[in-house]
Design a protein around this motif. Sequence first.
Motif, short mmCIF file in Angstrom:
data_model
loop_
_atom_site.label_atom_id
_atom_site.label_comp_id
_atom_site.label_asym_id
_atom_site.label_seq_id
_atom_site.Cartn_x
_atom_site.Cartn_y
_atom_site.Cartn_z
N UNK A 150 -78.02 -25.37 -10.42
CA UNK A 150 -78.06 -25.03 -11.84
C UNK A 150 -79.39 -25.50 -12.41
N UNK A 151 -79.95 -24.69 -13.27
CA UNK A 151 -81.23 -25.07 -13.87
C UNK A 151 -81.14 -24.99 -15.39
N UNK A 152 -81.90 -25.86 -16.02
CA UNK A 152 -81.99 -25.88 -17.48
C UNK A 152 -83.46 -25.81 -17.84
N UNK A 153 -83.75 -25.15 -18.97
CA UNK A 153 -85.15 -25.02 -19.34
C UNK A 153 -85.35 -25.28 -20.82
N UNK A 154 -86.60 -25.53 -21.16
CA UNK A 154 -87.00 -25.70 -22.56
C UNK A 154 -88.39 -25.11 -22.70
N UNK A 155 -88.64 -24.48 -23.84
CA UNK A 155 -89.93 -23.84 -24.09
C UNK A 155 -90.42 -24.23 -25.48
N UNK A 156 -91.69 -24.59 -25.57
CA UNK A 156 -92.34 -24.80 -26.86
C UNK A 156 -93.30 -23.64 -27.05
N UNK A 157 -93.09 -22.86 -28.08
CA UNK A 157 -93.91 -21.67 -28.28
C UNK A 157 -94.98 -21.89 -29.34
N UNK B 103 -85.70 -30.35 -22.04
CA UNK B 103 -85.09 -29.72 -20.87
C UNK B 103 -84.05 -30.65 -20.24
N UNK B 104 -84.35 -31.94 -20.20
CA UNK B 104 -83.40 -32.92 -19.65
C UNK B 104 -82.14 -32.96 -20.52
N UNK B 105 -82.34 -32.98 -21.84
CA UNK B 105 -81.20 -33.01 -22.76
C UNK B 105 -80.37 -31.73 -22.63
N UNK B 106 -81.04 -30.59 -22.45
CA UNK B 106 -80.31 -29.33 -22.25
C UNK B 106 -79.47 -29.39 -20.97
N UNK B 107 -80.04 -29.95 -19.92
CA UNK B 107 -79.33 -30.03 -18.64
C UNK B 107 -78.09 -30.93 -18.76
N UNK B 108 -78.26 -32.06 -19.44
CA UNK B 108 -77.14 -33.00 -19.57
C UNK B 108 -76.07 -32.47 -20.52
N UNK B 109 -76.49 -31.94 -21.65
CA UNK B 109 -75.53 -31.54 -22.68
C UNK B 109 -74.89 -30.18 -22.39
N UNK B 110 -75.70 -29.20 -22.02
CA UNK B 110 -75.18 -27.84 -21.85
C UNK B 110 -74.52 -27.61 -20.50
N UNK B 111 -75.04 -28.27 -19.45
CA UNK B 111 -74.54 -27.99 -18.10
C UNK B 111 -73.87 -29.20 -17.45
N UNK B 112 -73.91 -30.35 -18.10
CA UNK B 112 -73.27 -31.54 -17.56
C UNK B 112 -73.90 -32.06 -16.28
N UNK B 113 -75.20 -31.86 -16.12
CA UNK B 113 -75.89 -32.31 -14.91
C UNK B 113 -76.24 -33.79 -15.01
N UNK B 114 -76.34 -34.43 -13.87
CA UNK B 114 -76.67 -35.85 -13.80
C UNK B 114 -78.19 -36.03 -13.83
N UNK B 115 -78.67 -36.90 -14.70
CA UNK B 115 -80.11 -37.09 -14.88
C UNK B 115 -80.81 -37.57 -13.60
N UNK B 116 -80.13 -38.40 -12.81
CA UNK B 116 -80.75 -38.94 -11.59
C UNK B 116 -81.02 -37.87 -10.54
#
Length: 112
Positions: free
Chosen positions: A1-8, A54-67
């Motif tokens: 699973x991947x999470x992303x963030x973009x600053x435009x 992107x880290x916050x998106x991964x943790x909050x939206x997908x429940x991924x482990x930060x480590x």
Amino acid sequence: MQAKAIAKYVRISPLKVNFICKEIRGKQVDEALAILKFTPKKGARILEKVLNSAIANAEHNFGLNREDLFVSQAYANNAPVMKRWRPKAKGMAYPILKRSSHVGVVVEEREL
């Protein structure tokens, strides 16, 4: 699973940001944040914010482990360019291109 963030539409040249993107690509997220923290560049501050998002998106939206997260993609693409003119000798004008970027980071969970 991947999470992303973009600053435009970030007002920095994509060339300057891509040099820093190469440093963090493929690294574990905490290691990448440490690299960005001690990089004395404007682009590093921008990338740090995008990576944290992107880290916050991964943790909050997908429940991924930060480590288990690592930076799979980090990029800065071209955004619209502001064109300005600089007066020169004999009534001429030379263009000034004020470049901007779309900065993105994709984090993935490392498969073990």
